[in-house]
Scaffold this motif. Structure first.
Motif, PDB file in Angstrom:
ATOM      1  N   THR A   1      31.323  80.381  59.454  1.00  0.00           N
ATOM      2  CA  THR A   1      32.557  80.209  59.747  1.00  0.00           C
ATOM      3  C   THR A   1      33.543  80.474  58.421  1.00  0.00           C
ATOM      4  OG1 THR A   1      31.960  79.236  61.977  1.00  0.00           O
ATOM      5  CG2 THR A   1      34.248  78.776  61.176  1.00  0.00           C
ATOM      6  N   GLU A   2      33.095  79.544  57.454  1.00  0.00           N
ATOM      7  CA  GLU A   2      33.794  79.572  56.257  1.00  0.00           C
ATOM      8  C   GLU A   2      33.829  80.922  55.493  1.00  0.00           C
ATOM      9  OE1 GLU A   2      33.183  77.267  52.019  1.00  0.00           O
ATOM     10  OE2 GLU A   2      32.034  76.647  53.641  1.00  0.00           O
TER      11      GLU A   2
ATOM     12  N   LYS B   1      28.992  77.438  57.485  1.00  0.00           N
ATOM     13  CA  LYS B   1      29.062  78.476  56.521  1.00  0.00           C
ATOM     14  C   LYS B   1      29.395  79.832  56.885  1.00  0.00           C
ATOM     15  CE  LYS B   1      27.846  75.521  52.848  1.00  0.00           C
ATOM     16  NZ  LYS B   1      29.061  75.097  51.831  1.00  0.00           N
TER      17      LYS B   1
END
Length: 375
Positions: free
Chosen positions: A370-371, A368
């Motif tokens: 990274t997102e 998450k």
């Protein structure tokens, strides 16, 4: 409420100009963790005086021990002043006892985060009678008459929460959503200001029939366990709650825990405040709509600058003021700006150094992060 803001540049300068770092004497202890104080040679202590700080608890929000204590200590050490920071751990009697001890032990400046205005007023009154300069930190003590008040623009905090919830409901294409309120403690003036802010955004929508006003409850002492019980009762009485205005991340997480039990997490937007690790992780997971980030280092630095000046016998000026609604007096103030945080701006809190990637992006949250673009 807001008449002006003291320049943060001036505040930062006040913490450093004319001050040199040195060592000092020892401090007291809290009920949960040691209250550390700097050591200063007798000549420095005599010239500067000693600063006492009373924090409210470590239960209502993690910020008091993980952020405020740390930043205040750093600022006092950098200024080379003697200080004593203690935490009352939600105990009003302990709060008053700590204040008495600090005054007896030579504090010339007392900075408090009150547990309620009644207790805070008694402490401030005694301090002033002993010639001790006073600062209300984060929470205004109504009728307390502190010399200064340092906080965020708390009405704006509430406005950001109301606007944030409205945005998230719009994103979910909610039709006449029932909105529940989990307000902060009724004894905390900040909670009153937060509610003024989000009422200013949401009440017109209730009046226009765009939203439906649901249960509206305050949570005594910002107690997260009580918040869970209160929200469970809300949801039992009104199963179609579609949005929750929770006044901080702790209350928001209490609501999310109940929503999870009913398979409603992620479907019902929930707000927050304080940008705690838990709150930010809830946002990354999609269970919390938003939080409000308050750059506590700036707040602590501003308060420390005032405290150091007062300890040196100076009378620092503040260009801002807030109205004490009990006394009717204008209290000299430093008010800082809060920031709304959503999924795509969680990275801003990390970039500012308030939380680290290591503590936030653990386990299931790594992907998450990274997102969300967290570096």
């Amino acid at each position: 409420m807001r008449k002006g803001i003291l320049s943060l540049t001036a505040v930062a300068a006040a913490t450093t100009l004319g001050l040199t770092a040195c060592g000092g004497d020892s401090g007291g202890t809290t009920q949960a963790s040691p209250a550390q104080s700097s050591a200063a040679p007798a000549s420095s202590a005599a010239a500067t005086g000693k600063i006492g700080v009373i924090l409210p608890d470590s239960k209502s929000s993690a910020r008091w021990e993980t952020a405020d204590r740390k930043y205040l200590e750093e600022a006092f050490k950098a200024a080379g002043v003697a200080y004593d920071i203690q935490n009352a751990q939600g105990d009003k009697n302990a709060f008053q006892t700590i204040a008495d001890q600090m005054i007896t032990n030579g504090a010339t400046v007392l900075m408090i985060v009150n547990l309620d205005s009644g207790t805070g007023k008694a402490v401030l009154s005694k301090a002033k009678s002993q010639g001790v300069a006073t600062i209300d930190y984060d929470r205004l003590t109504l009728g307390g008459g502190a010399a200064y008040y340092v906080s965020f623009d708390n009405t704006k905090v509430g406005t950001l929460q109301g606007e944030g919830l409205s945005k998230c409901l719009t994103d979910k294409k909610a039709d006449k959503p029932i909105v529940a309120y989990l307000n902060g403690s009724p004894t905390d003036n900040n909670a009153t200001l937060f509610k003024q802010g989000y009422d200013g955004v949401l009440k017109p929508k209730f009046d226009a029939g765009e939203y439906v006003k649901g249960p509206d409850e305050s949570v005594p002492d910002w107690d997260n366990a009580k918040a869970g019980t209160i929200f469970e009762q809300m949801l039992t009485g009104e199963s179609k709650i579609a949005g929750v205005l929770a006044a901080n991340d702790g209350l928001g997480n209490a609501a999310i825990t109940v929503l999870k039990k009913n398979n409603l997490n992620g479907k019902v937007p929930v707000t927050g405040q304080d940008a705690t690790v838990q709150g930010l992780q809830n946002i990354l997971a999609g269970d919390q709509c938003m939080t409000v980030y308050k750059a506590i280092k700036k707040e602590a630095d501003a308060a420390a600058a005032l405290a150091v000046s007062l300890a040196k016998g100076e009378k620092p000026a503040a260009t801002g003021s807030v109205k004490d609604t009990e006394s009717g007096q204008d209290v000299p103030a430093v008010l800082l700006d809060p920031q709304a945080i959503f999924f795509d701006s969680v990275k801003d809190v990390v970039a500012d150094g308030f939380v680290t990637k290591d503590e936030l992006c653990t386990g299931e949250f790594a992907a998450k992060c990274t997102e969300a673009g967290i570096q």
